[in-house]
Design an enzyme around this catalytic site. Structure first.
Site, PDB file in Angstrom:
ATOM      1  N   GLU A 195       0.547  -1.307  -0.189  1.00  0.00           N
ATOM      2  CA  GLU A 195      -0.239  -0.809   0.285  1.00  0.00           C
ATOM      3  C   GLU A 195       0.820   1.504  -0.122  1.00  0.00           C
ATOM      4  O   GLU A 195       1.895   1.557   0.950  1.00  0.00           O
ATOM      5  CB  GLU A 195      -0.792   0.070   1.206  1.00  0.00           C
ATOM      6  CG  GLU A 195      -1.622   1.143   1.444  1.00  0.00           C
ATOM      7  CD  GLU A 195      -3.002   0.959   2.668  1.00  0.00           C
ATOM      8  OE1 GLU A 195      -3.263  -0.370   2.417  1.00  0.00           O
ATOM      9  OE2 GLU A 195      -3.677   1.670   2.839  1.00  0.00           O
ATOM     10  N   LYS A 237      -7.986  -1.592  10.911  1.00  0.00           N
ATOM     11  CA  LYS A 237      -6.752  -1.744   9.984  1.00  0.00           C
ATOM     12  C   LYS A 237      -6.044  -1.240   9.659  1.00  0.00           C
ATOM     13  O   LYS A 237      -5.214  -1.771   8.845  1.00  0.00           O
ATOM     14  CB  LYS A 237      -7.829  -1.669   8.101  1.00  0.00           C
ATOM     15  CG  LYS A 237      -8.086  -2.638   7.032  1.00  0.00           C
ATOM     16  CD  LYS A 237      -6.652  -1.570   6.904  1.00  0.00           C
ATOM     17  CE  LYS A 237      -6.392  -2.668   5.300  1.00  0.00           C
ATOM     18  NZ  LYS A 237      -5.244  -1.032   4.139  1.00  0.00           N
ATOM     19  N   ASP A 250       4.510 -14.992  11.123  1.00  0.00           N
ATOM     20  CA  ASP A 250       3.113 -15.308  10.560  1.00  0.00           C
ATOM     21  C   ASP A 250       2.005 -14.431  10.668  1.00  0.00           C
ATOM     22  O   ASP A 250       1.409 -14.044  11.461  1.00  0.00           O
ATOM     23  CB  ASP A 250       2.520 -16.580  12.319  1.00  0.00           C
ATOM     24  CG  ASP A 250       1.930 -17.470  11.116  1.00  0.00           C
ATOM     25  OD1 ASP A 250       1.029 -16.449  10.259  1.00  0.00           O
ATOM     26  OD2 ASP A 250       1.015 -19.061  11.632  1.00  0.00           O
ATOM     27  N   HIS A 271      -2.991  10.109   0.749  1.00  0.00           N
ATOM     28  CA  HIS A 271      -3.136   9.098   0.460  1.00  0.00           C
ATOM     29  C   HIS A 271      -2.946   8.698  -1.544  1.00  0.00           C
ATOM     30  O   HIS A 271      -2.045   8.235  -2.027  1.00  0.00           O
ATOM     31  CB  HIS A 271      -4.277   7.886   0.586  1.00  0.00           C
ATOM     32  CG  HIS A 271      -4.440   6.893  -0.267  1.00  0.00           C
ATOM     33  ND1 HIS A 271      -3.957   5.502   0.687  1.00  0.00           N
ATOM     34  CD2 HIS A 271      -4.719   6.168  -0.942  1.00  0.00           C
ATOM     35  CE1 HIS A 271      -4.193   4.723   0.251  1.00  0.00           C
ATOM     36  NE2 HIS A 271      -4.658   4.660  -0.661  1.00  0.00           N
TER      37      HIS A 271
HETATM   38  C1  MEV Z   1      -5.897   2.966   5.044  1.00  0.00           C
HETATM   39  O1  MEV Z   1      -5.899   1.804   4.462  1.00  0.00           O
HETATM   40  C2  MEV Z   1      -5.957   2.344   6.566  1.00  0.00           C
HETATM   41  C3  MEV Z   1      -7.309   3.656   6.678  1.00  0.00           C
HETATM   42  O2  MEV Z   1      -8.566   4.007   6.346  1.00  0.00           O
HETATM   43  C4  MEV Z   1      -7.003   3.625   8.467  1.00  0.00           C
HETATM   44  C5  MEV Z   1      -7.905   4.645   9.560  1.00  0.00           C
HETATM   45  O3  MEV Z   1      -9.152   4.546   8.889  1.00  0.00           O
HETATM   46  O4  MEV Z   1      -7.689   4.710  11.206  1.00  0.00           O
HETATM   47  C6  MEV Z   1      -6.892   5.411   6.495  1.00  0.00           C
END
Ligand code: MEV
Length: 438
Positions: free
Chosen positions: A85, A279, A295, A392
């Site tokens: 990513e 995530k 792992d 991003h």
């Molecule tokens: C993207 O990979 C991760 C985010 O969505 C985490 C979040 O929303 O806190 C930016």
């Protein structure tokens, strides 16, 4: 068209590739080229990779990157990360630098206990089973002496074996619930070997336990396996600073701190947000876990179970403001190893561990938790200030340009153009067409 194949694993690598190219792809020659393009030039290294798993036909590359400037418990680390990513490493590096100037990260180990279980069915007198368990416990331990010997010499081994009655869940369902200390090893093989021996000994001893009826002697072992839920193999990582030092955003520090805490509290209260919030944490955790040959599936499964431990899936991180101090911390279960597994086999894993100054498993737990916290800080910070897309998409710009077939010169011009412009699919396409037509 794809058809069933017999004895695929027995084919040579060339035969496997031929089968795939002829059965699963439209362009056999092109497919072969792609697969071979990712082979290692050194046949010994390639052989090593071929032998990690079965039916290897190529290598699957991920970028291996470094996020520098992590100060953890007053020691500096450059953290290797394997991830696809685009914005993750940049975000980690930015967060590391931010906290470097504010005292760095603090991390502490709360526990290192691993878990394994022998699941079995017994439909007789429960008190007799309890007496049997008390009498057989020393024999269970004796039966694994050859497996535990070297771990014990180093201070690890079996912490406890407990008989658990789960007959309220499933008729006749009991467990040997066992806990282990596996030191610098992740310990899966050690734990599973012990458990399989426990199961064998349990059955044998039950067979000769005189108080049991013939039916009671017939304990049915269903399975023996470690648990990836390790709530007592736990690490905490934390950052804090006076609110006045948070600065650095377009809004006043107090507003930023309050908004940040509110965002974390939303993730604590609401599962839809909690999953995405976590995530973001896993972006950091998985990347280091993968780079260090651990792992990541086990880590993912264990961490998400931990996030739901109170009955509702919730945030793994916490934030508060106390007496003018902003505090942000995370608690995560992490069963990691720095010996065994791929650690001495995969050249990049070996290198990753060297870059991390050959950490113990406990130190690696701290580093990984910090990477998760840093990533979470960077994401929430963007979310409550500029929004996530700005950074991003900027990081994603090169991927988009590569996809659109931009030349190096065009890429250079586009990066310059988008320095102060919003990156979207449409705006990139449009600007590239403009540059191309000039
Ligand atoms: C993207 O990979 C991760 C985010 O969505 C985490 C979040 O929303 O806190 C930016």
């Amino acid at each position: 068209m794809n058809t069933p194949v017999e004895g695929f694993s027995k084919l040579t690598k060339t035969q496997k590739i031929d089968w795939i190219t002829n059965n699963c792809t439209k362009d056999p020659k092109g497919t072969k080229q792609v697969l071979e393009q990712y082979w290692n030039m050194d046949p010994r290294v390639q052989k090593l990779h071929d032998e990690f798993i079965e039916n290897t036909v190529s290598n699957y590359y991920l970028p291996f990157a470094i996020a520098p400037n992590f100060k953890i418990n007053d020691k500096l680390y450059a953290i290797p990360m394997a991830i696809e990513e685009s914005s993750v490493v940049a975000a980690a590096s930015k967060a590391a630098k931010f906290w470097l100037e504010r005292g760095g990260f603090k991390a502490e180990i709360i526990g290192t206990e691993k878990v394994g279980q022998v699941h079995f069915i017994y439909k007789g007198d429960k008190q007799k089973l309890s007496r049997f368990f008390d009498s057989v416990k020393p024999e269970l331990l004796r039966s694994v002496a050859s497996i535990t010997q070297s771990m014990e010499k180093r201070g690890g081994g079996i912490n406890a074996i407990e008989l658990r009655n789960l007959t309220d869940k499933i008729d006749g369902y009991f467990q040997l619930h066992c806990t282990f200390e596996t030191l610098d090893a992740m310990g899966a093989n050690f734990i599973n070997s012990c458990l399989e021996q426990f199961a064998k000994t349990l059955k044998e001893e039950a067979n000769s336990f005189i108080d049991f009826t013939e039916e009671e002697k017939n304990i049915e072992v269903v399975m023996s396996i470690l648990s990836n839920y390790v709530p007592d193999c736990l690490v905490k990582a934390e950052v804090s600073c006076p609110i006045s030092e948070l600065g650095n955003t377009d809004m006043p520090s107090e507003d930023f701190a309050e908004k940040f805490v509110r965002a974390v509290n939303i993730a604590k209260a609401e599962p839809y947000r909690a999953v995405t919030h976590n995530k973001g944490i896993m972006n950091g955790i998985d990347a280091v876990v993968l780079a260090t040959g651990n792992d990541f599936r086990a880590v993912e499964a264990g961490i998400h179970a931990y996030a739901a431990k109170d009955g509702q899936y919730s945030s793994l991180s916490h934030a508060k403001i106390e007496d003018g101090i902003f505090r942000f911390w995370i608690e995560v279960p992490l069963a990691l190893g720095t010996v065994g597994g791929l650690t001495t086999l995969h050249p990049l894993v070996k290198l990753a561990l060297e870059i991390l100054q050959n950490p113990s498993a406990k130190q690696l737990m701290q580093i990984v938790a910090v990477a998760g916290l840093a990533q979470n800080f960077a994401a929430v910070r963007s979310l409550v200030t500029t929004g996530i897309q700005k950074g991003h998409m900027k990081m994603h710009l090169l991927n988009m340009l590569n996809q659109l077939g931009a030349t190096e010169e065009e890429k250079r011009k586009m990066v310059k153009h988008f320095k102060d412009e919003t990156v979207t699919n449409a705006s990139v396409k449009e600007a590239l067409e403009r540059i191309k037509s000039k």
